[in-house]
Write a protein that holds these residues in place. Structure first.
Motif, PDB file in Angstrom:
ATOM      1  N   ASP A  47      38.643  47.789  35.694  1.00 47.64           N
ATOM      2  CA  ASP A  47      38.540  46.437  35.149  1.00 47.64           C
ATOM      3  C   ASP A  47      37.093  45.995  35.162  1.00 47.64           C
ATOM      4  O   ASP A  47      36.194  46.748  35.555  1.00 47.64           O
ATOM      5  CB  ASP A  47      39.447  45.470  35.922  1.00 47.64           C
ATOM      6  CG  ASP A  47      39.075  45.351  37.399  1.00 47.64           C
ATOM      7  OD1 ASP A  47      37.904  45.622  37.750  1.00 47.64           O
ATOM      8  OD2 ASP A  47      39.954  44.981  38.210  1.00 47.64           O
ATOM      9  N   ILE A  62      42.240  50.733  37.697  1.00 44.19           N
ATOM     10  CA  ILE A  62      43.523  50.307  37.139  1.00 44.19           C
ATOM     11  C   ILE A  62      44.501  51.480  37.083  1.00 44.19           C
ATOM     12  O   ILE A  62      45.602  51.410  37.614  1.00 44.19           O
ATOM     13  CB  ILE A  62      43.341  49.699  35.732  1.00 44.19           C
ATOM     14  CG1 ILE A  62      42.476  48.434  35.800  1.00 44.19           C
ATOM     15  CG2 ILE A  62      44.696  49.390  35.108  1.00 44.19           C
ATOM     16  CD1 ILE A  62      42.173  47.830  34.445  1.00 44.19           C
ATOM     17  N   PHE A  90      53.768  47.421  35.813  1.00 44.85           N
ATOM     18  CA  PHE A  90      52.601  46.800  36.446  1.00 44.85           C
ATOM     19  C   PHE A  90      51.325  47.534  36.036  1.00 44.85           C
ATOM     20  O   PHE A  90      50.309  46.910  35.700  1.00 44.85           O
ATOM     21  CB  PHE A  90      52.779  46.830  37.966  1.00 44.85           C
ATOM     22  CG  PHE A  90      51.649  46.206  38.728  1.00 44.85           C
ATOM     23  CD1 PHE A  90      51.516  44.831  38.813  1.00 44.85           C
ATOM     24  CD2 PHE A  90      50.702  47.005  39.368  1.00 44.85           C
ATOM     25  CE1 PHE A  90      50.459  44.256  39.523  1.00 44.85           C
ATOM     26  CE2 PHE A  90      49.651  46.446  40.071  1.00 44.85           C
ATOM     27  CZ  PHE A  90      49.538  45.062  40.149  1.00 44.85           C
ATOM     28  N   ARG A  91      51.377  48.853  36.043  1.00 49.75           N
ATOM     29  CA  ARG A  91      50.243  49.692  35.651  1.00 49.75           C
ATOM     30  C   ARG A  91      49.790  49.376  34.238  1.00 49.75           C
ATOM     31  O   ARG A  91      48.604  49.162  33.971  1.00 49.75           O
ATOM     32  CB  ARG A  91      50.657  51.152  35.758  1.00 49.75           C
ATOM     33  CG  ARG A  91      49.746  52.178  35.156  1.00 49.75           C
ATOM     34  CD  ARG A  91      50.489  53.476  34.864  1.00 49.75           C
ATOM     35  NE  ARG A  91      51.426  53.329  33.738  1.00 49.75           N
ATOM     36  CZ  ARG A  91      52.304  54.256  33.379  1.00 49.75           C
ATOM     37  NH1 ARG A  91      52.409  55.371  34.078  1.00 49.75           N
ATOM     38  NH2 ARG A  91      53.100  54.057  32.337  1.00 49.75           N
ATOM     39  N   GLU A 128      50.567  46.753  32.241  1.00 51.65           N
ATOM     40  CA  GLU A 128      50.161  45.368  32.006  1.00 51.65           C
ATOM     41  C   GLU A 128      48.723  45.139  32.469  1.00 51.65           C
ATOM     42  O   GLU A 128      47.959  44.419  31.814  1.00 51.65           O
ATOM     43  CB  GLU A 128      51.119  44.405  32.716  1.00 51.65           C
ATOM     44  CG  GLU A 128      52.477  44.266  32.042  1.00 51.65           C
ATOM     45  CD  GLU A 128      52.357  43.826  30.598  1.00 51.65           C
ATOM     46  OE1 GLU A 128      51.576  42.900  30.319  1.00 51.65           O
ATOM     47  OE2 GLU A 128      53.037  44.433  29.740  1.00 51.65           O
ATOM     48  N   ASN A 129      48.346  45.742  33.567  1.00 53.38           N
ATOM     49  CA  ASN A 129      46.960  45.621  34.024  1.00 53.38           C
ATOM     50  C   ASN A 129      45.993  46.230  33.016  1.00 53.38           C
ATOM     51  O   ASN A 129      44.902  45.691  32.785  1.00 53.38           O
ATOM     52  CB  ASN A 129      46.796  46.298  35.384  1.00 53.38           C
ATOM     53  CG  ASN A 129      47.354  45.477  36.520  1.00 53.38           C
ATOM     54  OD1 ASN A 129      47.612  44.282  36.365  1.00 53.38           O
ATOM     55  ND2 ASN A 129      47.551  46.098  37.663  1.00 53.38           N
ATOM     56  N   ASP A 172      45.755  43.855  30.071  1.00 55.69           N
ATOM     57  CA  ASP A 172      44.933  42.685  30.428  1.00 55.69           C
ATOM     58  C   ASP A 172      43.445  43.013  30.363  1.00 55.69           C
ATOM     59  O   ASP A 172      42.622  42.122  30.133  1.00 55.69           O
ATOM     60  CB  ASP A 172      45.302  42.193  31.826  1.00 55.69           C
ATOM     61  CG  ASP A 172      46.680  41.531  31.878  1.00 55.69           C
ATOM     62  OD1 ASP A 172      47.208  41.192  30.801  1.00 55.69           O
ATOM     63  OD2 ASP A 172      47.229  41.384  32.984  1.00 55.69           O
TER      64      ASP A 172
END
Length: 326
Positions: free
Chosen positions: A221, A227, A259-260, A262-263, A266
């Motif tokens: 990120d 990530i 979760f992986r 979506e990060n 983002d």
């Protein structure tokens, strides 16, 4: 009828030759008792031992002095093989050129010279080294399967060899049977893969004219926090490709995957999640969904094909591998 006498400790739970049994004091009649099984001529084993591939290999090598090789050695090393070959009951054994090739039922005997570093002595059998095993597969596997097996040699976790060692090994095999196909496979092999499906997907994409993706390249990120390491990716277009095998259907794994991804989204990445269905064409001659989805993602991010670049023929149907769901 009296029960057979007990075996000596050194003969328990493993195959042994008739000569070893006689040297230990067993009579010829004892070696023919009902509590022993005959895996091959001149070898016995307690009937209580499992009749596994390793048991057969131990018995055959004890009788012949040959080295486990080719597909049989590949199974011992854990090479990913098409299921049609991995489950074949035929055993491959290699003898020195000066000795007669092994001839038994369901055994393929080979004669070839093996360098000392091409033979590995295990606890129970001697077999060809990972590099020699891969090279011998060049005469058995098609090109894509040989690349998949080669990537396994160079896998990210617990690799069986290094790129430098592989290249040095191939340099010494020039002119040998299988050399040309091995060199063709080497040009397509890549290090640091995690599964056969990563390799299969990469070959599928490039064969259809898409750029070669990176393999397990980490995504960070804006603060430098890690990530994920997507299976394949295009850094310039910020596209991450994940192949989800059967184990990704587990609820806990699925939550982790969401979760992986979506990060990554983002952080501005386009995430493409593929399964086995995407690798299989819906009908002969049709482009697999994996190709169309990845191409659409690339074009969405501004990629255009190089002038004059076209797919290198249609991809073969993907082959089943026992990949533990990955």
């Amino acid at each position: 009828m009296h029960p057979p006498s007990e075996l000596l400790p050194q003969l328990l739970n493993q195959p042994f030759t008739v000569a070893e049994a006689r040297a230990a004091g067993l009579s010829r009649r004892r070696t023919r008792a009902r509590d022993l099984v005959n895996h091959c001529h001149g070898v016995r084993a307690p009937a209580t031992t499992q009749n596994s591939l390793l048991d057969r290999l131990r018995a055959l090598t004890a009788a012949t002095g040959a080295v486990v090789s080719h597909l049989s050695a590949a199974v011992l090393w854990g090479f990913p093989l098409p299921l049609a070959l991995e489950n074949v009951a035929v055993v491959h054994l290699t003898s020195d050129p000066g000795r007669r090739a092994v001839r038994y039922k369901n055994v393929v005997g080979h004669q070839q010279s093996l360098e000392p570093d091409e033979v590995v002595a295990g606890a129970w059998v001697r077999c060809t080294s990972p590099l020699r095993t891969w090279f011998d597969l060049a005469d058995i596997l098609n090109l894509d399967d040989l690349v998949i097996a080669g990537d396994f040699l160079l896998r990210r976790r617990n690799p069986l060899t290094t790129v430098d060692a592989l290249d040095a090994f191939l340099a010494g095999k020039r002119g040998r049977p299988g050399y040309r196909r091995a060199v063709r496979a080497r040009a397509l092999m890549r290090a640091n893969t995690d599964s056969p499906k990563e390799t299969e997907l990469r070959l599928l994409l490039t064969r259809h004219g898409l750029p070669e993706p990176g393999i397990n390249v980490p995504i960070f990120d804006e603060t430098g926090g890690w990530i994920q390491d997507p299976d394949l990716s295009y850094e310039r277009e910020r596209i991450a490709i994940q192949y989800d095998g059967a184990h990704h259907a587990d609820p806990g794994q699925r939550r982790s995957d969401i979760f992986r991804d979506e990060n990554a989204r983002d952080a501005g990445w386009r995430v493409v999640v593929l399964t086995q269905t995407d690798l299989d064409p819906l009908a002969p001659g049709m482009t697999p969904t994996a190709v169309t989805r990845v191409r659409a993602a690339l074009e969405e991010r501004g990629w255009t094909p190089e002038p004059g670049r076209s797919p290198r023929g249609s991809a073969p149907a993907s082959r089943p591998y026992d990949t533990n769901g990955r």
